[in-house]
Design a protein around this motif. Sequence first.
Motif, PDB file in Angstrom:
ATOM      1  N   MET A   1     -53.211 -52.377  -5.859  1.00 45.85           N
ATOM      2  CA  MET A   1     -51.796 -52.675  -6.014  1.00 45.85           C
ATOM      3  C   MET A   1     -51.527 -54.172  -6.096  1.00 45.85           C
ATOM      4  O   MET A   1     -50.589 -54.607  -6.771  1.00 45.85           O
ATOM      5  N   PHE A   2     -52.333 -54.961  -5.411  1.00 47.35           N
ATOM      6  CA  PHE A   2     -52.046 -56.385  -5.287  1.00 47.35           C
ATOM      7  C   PHE A   2     -52.375 -57.180  -6.555  1.00 47.35           C
ATOM      8  O   PHE A   2     -52.099 -58.372  -6.619  1.00 47.35           O
ATOM      9  N   ILE A   3     -52.939 -56.500  -7.553  1.00 41.90           N
ATOM     10  CA  ILE A   3     -53.119 -57.185  -8.833  1.00 41.90           C
ATOM     11  C   ILE A   3     -51.763 -57.543  -9.418  1.00 41.90           C
ATOM     12  O   ILE A   3     -51.617 -58.528 -10.145  1.00 41.90           O
TER      13      ILE A   3
ATOM     14  N   PHE B   1     -54.733 -36.173  -0.681  1.00 34.55           N
ATOM     15  CA  PHE B   1     -54.175 -36.879  -1.839  1.00 34.55           C
ATOM     16  C   PHE B   1     -52.849 -36.254  -2.257  1.00 34.55           C
ATOM     17  O   PHE B   1     -51.931 -36.958  -2.685  1.00 34.55           O
ATOM     18  N   ASP B   2     -52.755 -34.937  -2.158  1.00 39.69           N
ATOM     19  CA  ASP B   2     -51.491 -34.273  -2.511  1.00 39.69           C
ATOM     20  C   ASP B   2     -50.385 -34.664  -1.540  1.00 39.69           C
ATOM     21  O   ASP B   2     -49.218 -34.812  -1.938  1.00 39.69           O
ATOM     22  N   ILE B   3     -50.747 -34.861  -0.274  1.00 40.30           N
ATOM     23  CA  ILE B   3     -49.758 -35.308   0.713  1.00 40.30           C
ATOM     24  C   ILE B   3     -49.270 -36.706   0.352  1.00 40.30           C
ATOM     25  O   ILE B   3     -48.070 -36.997   0.429  1.00 40.30           O
ATOM     26  N   VAL B   4     -50.200 -37.576  -0.040  1.00 39.51           N
ATOM     27  CA  VAL B   4     -49.803 -38.922  -0.474  1.00 39.51           C
ATOM     28  C   VAL B   4     -48.857 -38.824  -1.668  1.00 39.51           C
ATOM     29  O   VAL B   4     -47.877 -39.567  -1.771  1.00 39.51           O
ATOM     30  N   GLN B   5     -49.154 -37.889  -2.561  1.00 40.93           N
ATOM     31  CA  GLN B   5     -48.303 -37.693  -3.737  1.00 40.93           C
ATOM     32  C   GLN B   5     -46.887 -37.324  -3.320  1.00 40.93           C
ATOM     33  O   GLN B   5     -45.905 -37.831  -3.883  1.00 40.93           O
ATOM     34  N   GLU B   6     -46.757 -36.452  -2.347  1.00 41.90           N
ATOM     35  CA  GLU B   6     -45.434 -36.076  -1.852  1.00 41.90           C
ATOM     36  C   GLU B   6     -44.770 -37.266  -1.158  1.00 41.90           C
ATOM     37  O   GLU B   6     -43.557 -37.476  -1.282  1.00 41.90           O
ATOM     38  N   GLN B   7     -45.576 -38.036  -0.425  1.00 43.85           N
ATOM     39  CA  GLN B   7     -45.009 -39.179   0.279  1.00 43.85           C
ATOM     40  C   GLN B   7     -44.504 -40.244  -0.692  1.00 43.85           C
ATOM     41  O   GLN B   7     -43.571 -40.986  -0.376  1.00 43.85           O
ATOM     42  N   LEU B   8     -45.126 -40.309  -1.877  1.00 44.59           N
ATOM     43  CA  LEU B   8     -44.644 -41.257  -2.881  1.00 44.59           C
ATOM     44  C   LEU B   8     -43.223 -40.924  -3.299  1.00 44.59           C
ATOM     45  O   LEU B   8     -42.396 -41.819  -3.478  1.00 44.59           O
TER      46      LEU B   8
ATOM     47  N   MET C   1     -47.873 -47.546  -7.829  1.00 43.11           N
ATOM     48  CA  MET C   1     -47.238 -48.739  -8.372  1.00 43.11           C
ATOM     49  C   MET C   1     -45.813 -48.457  -8.813  1.00 43.11           C
ATOM     50  O   MET C   1     -44.859 -49.092  -8.347  1.00 43.11           O
ATOM     51  N   THR C   2     -45.648 -47.499  -9.713  1.00 42.47           N
ATOM     52  CA  THR C   2     -44.311 -47.226 -10.240  1.00 42.47           C
ATOM     53  C   THR C   2     -43.407 -46.581  -9.199  1.00 42.47           C
ATOM     54  O   THR C   2     -42.190 -46.550  -9.379  1.00 42.47           O
ATOM     55  N   GLY C   3     -43.997 -46.071  -8.117  1.00 45.80           N
ATOM     56  CA  GLY C   3     -43.180 -45.475  -7.062  1.00 45.80           C
ATOM     57  C   GLY C   3     -42.286 -46.492  -6.370  1.00 45.80           C
ATOM     58  O   GLY C   3     -41.322 -46.123  -5.685  1.00 45.80           O
ATOM     59  N   MET C   4     -42.584 -47.780  -6.540  1.00 44.95           N
ATOM     60  CA  MET C   4     -41.763 -48.830  -5.924  1.00 44.95           C
ATOM     61  C   MET C   4     -40.699 -49.365  -6.866  1.00 44.95           C
ATOM     62  O   MET C   4     -39.975 -50.299  -6.534  1.00 44.95           O
TER      63      MET C   4
ATOM     64  N   GLN D   1     -48.708 -49.090 -16.565  1.00 40.46           N
ATOM     65  CA  GLN D   1     -47.401 -48.438 -16.438  1.00 40.46           C
ATOM     66  C   GLN D   1     -46.434 -49.308 -15.653  1.00 40.46           C
ATOM     67  O   GLN D   1     -45.247 -49.413 -16.005  1.00 40.46           O
ATOM     68  N   PHE D   2     -46.939 -49.943 -14.604  1.00 41.43           N
ATOM     69  CA  PHE D   2     -46.083 -50.814 -13.800  1.00 41.43           C
ATOM     70  C   PHE D   2     -45.568 -51.981 -14.633  1.00 41.43           C
ATOM     71  O   PHE D   2     -44.401 -52.381 -14.526  1.00 41.43           O
ATOM     72  N   GLY D   3     -46.432 -52.540 -15.472  1.00 37.64           N
ATOM     73  CA  GLY D   3     -46.009 -53.648 -16.325  1.00 37.64           C
ATOM     74  C   GLY D   3     -44.920 -53.229 -17.290  1.00 37.64           C
ATOM     75  O   GLY D   3     -43.926 -53.945 -17.480  1.00 37.64           O
ATOM     76  N   ILE D   4     -45.100 -52.068 -17.909  1.00 31.85           N
ATOM     77  CA  ILE D   4     -44.100 -51.579 -18.860  1.00 31.85           C
ATOM     78  C   ILE D   4     -42.762 -51.350 -18.168  1.00 31.85           C
ATOM     79  O   ILE D   4     -41.710 -51.826 -18.627  1.00 31.85           O
ATOM     80  N   ILE D   5     -42.803 -50.640 -17.043  1.00 27.23           N
ATOM     81  CA  ILE D   5     -41.565 -50.270 -16.378  1.00 27.23           C
ATOM     82  C   ILE D   5     -40.883 -51.485 -15.759  1.00 27.23           C
ATOM     83  O   ILE D   5     -39.657 -51.626 -15.826  1.00 27.23           O
TER      84      ILE D   5
END
Length: 1011
Positions: A445-447, A806-813, A874-877, A946-950
Amino acid sequence: MSWVDRFAETIMAYSRPVIAVMLVLTVVAGAGAGTIEQSSDLGQFQSDTTESEKLEYVEANFSTGPNNTTVAQVIVRGDNVLTRDSQLETLRLQQSFRENETIDRTLVDDRPTIGVANLLAIASITGEQQRELAATAAEFEAVNATVREERGALEERRAELNATQRELRAALDTLHEEPSASPRAQFDAVAANSSVELDDTQYATFNESAQLRRNAENESQIAAASRLGTQGVLADEYQDLERRSEDLESQADRLEELGGQLAEQQAALENATSPTLQEQIDAVESMNATEYERALDTVLGEESAGQLSGLAFMPTNYEAGSTSSNATMLMVTHQSEGGGGRGGTASDAVVDAQLAMQSIANEDVAGDGSSVIVFGGGVMSQEIENSMGDSLAIVGPLALLFVVVALLVAYRDLLDILLGLFGIVAVLVWTFGFMGWAGIDFNQMFIAVPVLLIGLSIDYAIHIFMRHREQRQHGGAYGDDDARGSMRVALAGVGIALVLVTATTAIGFLSNLTSPVPPIQDFGIVSAVGITAALLVFGTLVPALKVELDERLENRGFDRRKRAFGTGGGRFSQLLSTGSTAARRVPIVVILVAALVSAGGAYGATQVDTSFDQEDFIAEDPPEWTSTLPGPLEPSDYSMKENLAFVNRNFVREDSQAQILVEGTVTDPETVRRLSEAEREAADSDVAVPLSSDEADVQSPLRTMQRVAAENESFNATLTAADTDGDGVPDRNVEQVYDELFAVAPDEAAGVIHRTQDGDYEAVRMVVSTSGAAAMSDVTTEMQAIADGLDGNGLEATATGQTILFDIVQEQLMDTVIESLLITLVAVFVFLMVAYRLTKGSATLGAVTLLPVVFSVSWILGTMALLEIPFNVMTGMITSLTVGLGVAYSIHMSERYSLELERTGSVWEAMSRTVTGTGGALLGSAATTVGGFGVLVVAILPPLQQFGIITGMTIIYAFLASVLVLPSLLVVWTKYLGPDVSFDAPSDSSAVATASDGGQVTAASNDQDGT
């Protein structure tokens, strides 16, 4: 004098001490940057949940082999990998692995490499030994049966002879006591009662002994007569018995010899299951076609089972018994030294080993029509880390290059460009220094952080420099048009706006602290620190440096007056005036159109998916143009995503497993029955991956019992005794069955049953290999349904595993998206309301300032739906970032409009100066920020692209909302809620905007404006 005026006065009055202090602080802060560690472990995204705790419990209390091991799957592909030549190449490849020191030092001692080729060799080696063992066993059984039969016959014959001997002695005694008794009658009576056949020759001996017995004069003669009448009569029978006894001893010796030979052959057969690789190669080479086909059927046939079954190494679509396949798998087990490769990370030694394996494989199979994939945590970890480094190497220079180009257009001054770049570097030093001091690891993420801070930092520089240029160009009421005076006025003019921007942007970043995902929390903290550092650097250090350098240059005759970007007419000014023109003519229409578009965006927001998958962090092969980059910038080759897709389609992935942990009364027969039902449900599940045998790959206590029972007679008897109804499920004495299972197969038992040190049985588990192509949500749903069926009645069942985590992380996003947006909106709304109430006397101006940002949030979410970009780490933020970044544009516009409205008393004068003066600065900062984020599209990692585009679209929307929609909102606010000012049409000779001159329009300023 306000606090911001005093602050600006202090900075300019003590510019040199300010420079010295800030440089020292920069060095101190930057010292921490050297301690930053890099992490690509996807496990860091997992929060503390019940499922993660249970997975830790499983890893601590269950074992399926040596501790701290990780497995690499080596996939061999070709036209037909089951030919003898292909299998020999696989064995030689394994030999190359073991001969390589980098690889060999990581391999476990017991069977470090295993695949179909090894099983074929073992089948060949053990085949002849098994036949020899069978022959020896058959002979042993035959001799053993003969010895047992003869021994029984001899014992019976000896008993018969002894009984006859006793009867003959009794007859002799009778003849001695009764002289009238007939020897013949006594002999015939003995013969009639004995099973021993007595003939006349024996009678003659008996009669002779009878006479001697009658004539005996002493004990010695009596004894001699008795021996002759008993042993003498049966001498031939006893001699035959002795001969047969000697023959039996010979047979017993042969039996003992065969027993030793059988034991030796059994030991040799057991040792043959782990022959050296060279022995395996020799065995396969020595096979003829018939022997090879027979071994292949043994290993891959429909009846293959046990240790020699190779179906687990074949593609899931392989038909058992087929002699052709386009792929097969080799398992390589590493000693991971505490780093098991879970979640995309592995120890350095394992990484080096797997990279060496891939290199050797590419060399060994090149040109023979085959290819080899090394799929493991080491290779995956290396590709993820490479993609991070390559992304930074490409994105960083390109972002700086774009910023330089954009600043060349906006500044057209080398010194200002260099100062801006120096400020950016200082901000990055502060930020990464903080990460080092705080112990925050650098992850994927820190990139985005350098790009983010470059964009935000340059915004600060542009606003300060452009306001400074405006002031120097047009002067002020008090003649503050020299370098130091103009900077003092510029800082005072934009100071409040910059503080508000920093606060609101930091609020947007810090709202990520509500996320349960640790790296997102860290990203929010680091970004907030970075934006604060940008305020400090560009609010103190850079202005102080600029005035010092400008004064030195002007003292040497250089003119440092520059025109502000967007002022002085021209196409940019006309373009920027669109918003003010629309606000003057149709403000309500502009607001309604914006609201209508926002409604569409809000609907689109409901269609945006959420994604957190290992594949998201694996780079695709870079485009061809990157190969033209200079050496340090040229990215590596990336094949893991393609390989991952192939493995998901064709094989059972070692890291794709779901687990169901069952704790409680696990020795209750009812629990075992429910486990049996759960096992069938898991095997029939749509997400369970079937093996080549068409059976699901499921590990469970019952399957382990059944497998061990098939190989161990003792345990089979125990299990059968506990299964009264014959359904294969023990319904009594379950604890005794567990005890026996641990006694005969401790490793297998420990893999599915947890026994405490006190001998109590605390938990069991079921492991289900799931399809790598299955949706994580489907895996979670099906496994949780099975766990729910087990839960209750003294049991606690939990579905866990990497896929489920990983699915839990997905929900947390998704929770992060919603919570951070709401918190950011509420916090920024309250902050702006209070700030504008204190500074401008109108809290409603804060609400109006925020409204365009709300519009832009809906626009960006609608864009994500149209582009099918999901919420990821990334895009979740993006929602909180949209508010945090977008509100900066609105604040600058509102702040400038409020200032100019106070100065001029005219709505249209104030709006014109705002959209051309501040709007020009916003256009420059938006262009640089969009360009900075835009370079992320060339990043190697898909989430960064995707983060760059958005984020770039976010900046565009925020800029458009501030210069097109906000003017109409400000006009409506001024008309109904703002101060009493003039709405008269603007005059062509109106005063041109200045930064600040105390809030009064003066003759001096008008004179200057007219020039």
